[in-house]
Design a protein around this motif. Structure first.
Motif, PDB file in Angstrom:
ATOM      1  N   TYR A 115     -14.156  20.910  36.467  1.00 38.30           N
ATOM      2  CA  TYR A 115     -13.888  19.771  37.461  1.00 38.30           C
ATOM      3  C   TYR A 115     -12.508  20.008  38.190  1.00 38.30           C
ATOM      4  N   VAL A 116     -11.576  20.859  37.587  1.00 35.25           N
ATOM      5  CA  VAL A 116     -10.426  21.062  38.313  1.00 35.25           C
ATOM      6  C   VAL A 116     -10.483  21.720  39.490  1.00 35.25           C
ATOM      7  N   PHE A 117     -11.577  22.542  39.519  1.00 37.06           N
ATOM      8  CA  PHE A 117     -11.633  23.496  40.659  1.00 37.06           C
ATOM      9  C   PHE A 117     -12.502  23.078  41.878  1.00 37.06           C
ATOM     10  N   ILE A 123     -16.393  24.637  46.318  1.00 34.40           N
ATOM     11  CA  ILE A 123     -15.601  24.902  45.077  1.00 34.40           C
ATOM     12  C   ILE A 123     -14.558  25.752  45.275  1.00 34.40           C
ATOM     13  N   CYS A 124     -13.609  25.849  44.571  1.00 32.69           N
ATOM     14  CA  CYS A 124     -12.544  26.886  44.839  1.00 32.69           C
ATOM     15  C   CYS A 124     -13.088  28.023  44.521  1.00 32.69           C
ATOM     16  N   PRO A 125     -12.702  29.117  45.717  1.00 26.85           N
ATOM     17  CA  PRO A 125     -13.522  30.396  45.365  1.00 26.85           C
ATOM     18  C   PRO A 125     -12.337  31.485  44.554  1.00 26.85           C
ATOM     19  N   GLY A 126     -11.189  30.801  44.437  1.00 23.50           N
ATOM     20  CA  GLY A 126     -10.292  31.532  43.508  1.00 23.50           C
ATOM     21  C   GLY A 126     -10.259  31.182  42.152  1.00 23.50           C
ATOM     22  N   ARG A 127     -11.154  30.521  41.739  1.00 28.26           N
ATOM     23  CA  ARG A 127     -11.220  29.872  40.394  1.00 28.26           C
ATOM     24  C   ARG A 127     -11.226  31.033  39.390  1.00 28.26           C
TER      25      ARG A 127
HETATM   26  C1  HEM Z   1      -5.278  26.742  38.920  1.00 32.48           C
HETATM   27  C2  HEM Z   1      -5.566  27.307  40.022  1.00 32.48           C
HETATM   28  C3  HEM Z   1      -6.245  26.683  40.900  1.00 32.48           C
HETATM   29  C4  HEM Z   1      -6.597  25.364  41.127  1.00 32.48           C
HETATM   30  C5  HEM Z   1      -6.519  24.234  40.176  1.00 32.48           C
HETATM   31  C6  HEM Z   1      -7.583  25.444  42.425  1.00 32.48           C
HETATM   32  C7  HEM Z   1      -8.375  24.427  43.012  1.00 32.48           C
HETATM   33  C8  HEM Z   1      -8.817  24.044  43.829  1.00 32.48           C
HETATM   34  C9  HEM Z   1      -9.563  22.869  44.564  1.00 32.48           C
HETATM   35  C10 HEM Z   1      -9.610  21.526  43.787  1.00 32.48           C
HETATM   36  C11 HEM Z   1      -9.991  23.264  45.646  1.00 32.48           C
HETATM   37  C12 HEM Z   1     -10.958  22.239  46.566  1.00 32.48           C
HETATM   38  C13 HEM Z   1     -12.365  22.603  46.225  1.00 32.48           C
HETATM   39  C14 HEM Z   1     -13.416  21.518  46.890  1.00 32.48           C
HETATM   40  O1  HEM Z   1     -13.117  21.329  48.172  1.00 32.48           O
HETATM   41  O2  HEM Z   1     -14.216  20.768  46.021  1.00 32.48           O
HETATM   42  C15 HEM Z   1      -9.570  24.554  46.000  1.00 32.48           C
HETATM   43  C16 HEM Z   1      -9.982  25.286  47.343  1.00 32.48           C
HETATM   44  C17 HEM Z   1      -9.621  26.441  47.340  1.00 32.48           C
HETATM   45  N1  HEM Z   1      -9.208  27.379  46.492  1.00 32.48           N
HETATM   46 FE1  HEM Z   1      -8.301  26.876  44.905  1.00 32.48          FE
HETATM   47  N2  HEM Z   1      -7.454  26.232  43.144  1.00 32.48           N
HETATM   48  C18 HEM Z   1      -6.594  27.433  42.222  1.00 32.48           C
HETATM   49  C19 HEM Z   1      -6.303  28.655  42.543  1.00 32.48           C
HETATM   50  C20 HEM Z   1      -6.812  29.410  43.581  1.00 32.48           C
HETATM   51  C21 HEM Z   1      -6.621  30.945  43.909  1.00 32.48           C
HETATM   52  C22 HEM Z   1      -5.941  31.553  42.990  1.00 32.48           C
HETATM   53  C23 HEM Z   1      -7.176  31.110  45.124  1.00 32.48           C
HETATM   54  C24 HEM Z   1      -7.250  32.380  45.860  1.00 32.48           C
HETATM   55  C25 HEM Z   1      -7.224  33.436  45.210  1.00 32.48           C
HETATM   56  C26 HEM Z   1      -7.516  29.993  45.622  1.00 32.48           C
HETATM   57  C27 HEM Z   1      -8.239  29.907  46.964  1.00 32.48           C
HETATM   58  C28 HEM Z   1      -8.806  28.648  47.296  1.00 32.48           C
HETATM   59  C29 HEM Z   1      -9.555  28.609  48.660  1.00 32.48           C
HETATM   60  C30 HEM Z   1      -9.604  29.606  49.685  1.00 32.48           C
HETATM   61  C31 HEM Z   1     -10.055  27.241  48.734  1.00 32.48           C
HETATM   62  C32 HEM Z   1     -10.835  26.349  49.797  1.00 32.48           C
HETATM   63  C33 HEM Z   1     -12.308  26.768  49.994  1.00 32.48           C
HETATM   64  C34 HEM Z   1     -12.887  26.015  51.010  1.00 32.48           C
HETATM   65  O3  HEM Z   1     -12.669  25.016  51.334  1.00 32.48           O
HETATM   66  O4  HEM Z   1     -14.167  26.580  51.019  1.00 32.48           O
HETATM   67  N3  HEM Z   1      -7.429  28.706  44.624  1.00 32.48           N
HETATM   68  N4  HEM Z   1      -9.198  25.088  44.955  1.00 32.48           N
END
Ligand code: HEM
Length: 198
Positions: A115-117, A123-127
């Protein structure tokens, strides 16, 4: 780690028992280090990076659990409430990796990464990158470093209380602590370990 010395000591015992002290953990070791995995899970849960996820808008009207949600409603993912659910995580404000382990020491099915991603199509593509980076950082840090409190002018431990800056993504405030190489880690031994395949 500073607040919970038993956690890093137990993790170091697990790492040393499986790897010895002559090499650093790598991803092949991951399945054999369940307590390190439990620390990663608890890190994701205890202070979620994005406590309210990301805002979304409904593209059509819907009914969820008896609530009518009109088209165009802004929907917030209350990750904070999920991660602090006392029924699911007793003493949720405490950092307790053991909650992710069964009595036999294996991992439970409750992984906060579910759930954190975020959820669904956005959903977070970087998860996977985040998960691998966090595991690597946590495992390497635990294998090589000790953590302790700094002392005040009277020689008493300063135990930092977790304080976070608010925002869409949360960051901890800077806090004092002492991080030192483990007794068997010297500059020469680290260079030797890093130069080897291990
Ligand atoms: C512990 C680390 C991380 C957490 C907790 C996290 C969490 C999240 C969450 C909650 C969202 C929103 C998802 C949704 O709309 O339901 C998100 C979106 C996103 N994350 Fe992460 N993230 C992390 C690391 C990363 C990393 C390392 C990257 C890239 C390498 C990344 C790239 C993105 C991108 C591009 C989006 C937007 C996706 C979209 O709106 O289509 N994240 N992230």
């Amino acid at each position: 780690m500073v607040q919970n010395p038993h956690v890093w000591k137990r993790a170091q015992a697990e790492i040393d028992a499986f790897l010895g002290i002559d090499r650093l953990p790598d991803f092949d070791d991951r399945p054999f280090l369940p307590y390190v995995e439990a620390i990663l899970r608890e890190t994701l849960r205890w202070q979620p990076v994005t406590p309210l996820g990301a805002m979304h808008a409904t593209t059509s009207s819907d009914i969820y659990k008896g609530f009518y949600i009109p088209k165009g409603t802004t929907v917030v993912q209350n990750v904070w409430a999920m991660s602090r659910d006392e029924a699911r995580y007793p003493n949720a404000e405490q950092f307790i990796p053991e909650r992710s382990l069964t009595a036999e020491g294996t991992l439970t099915d409750d992984n906060p990464a579910k759930y954190v991603f975020g959820f669904g199509r956005r959903i977070c593509p970087g998860r996977h990158t985040a998960d691998a980076s966090l595991w690597s950082a946590i495992a390497t840090t635990l294998a090589t470093l000790d953590f302790s409190a700094t002392k005040d002018t009277e020689g008493k431990d300063i135990i930092p209380q977790p304080k976070y800056l608010s925002g869409l993504a949360r960051h901890p405030e800077i806090f004092p602590c002492r991080i030192s190489p483990r007794s068997h880690i010297s500059k020469a031994s680290l260079e030797r370990i890093l130069a080897s395949d291990g």
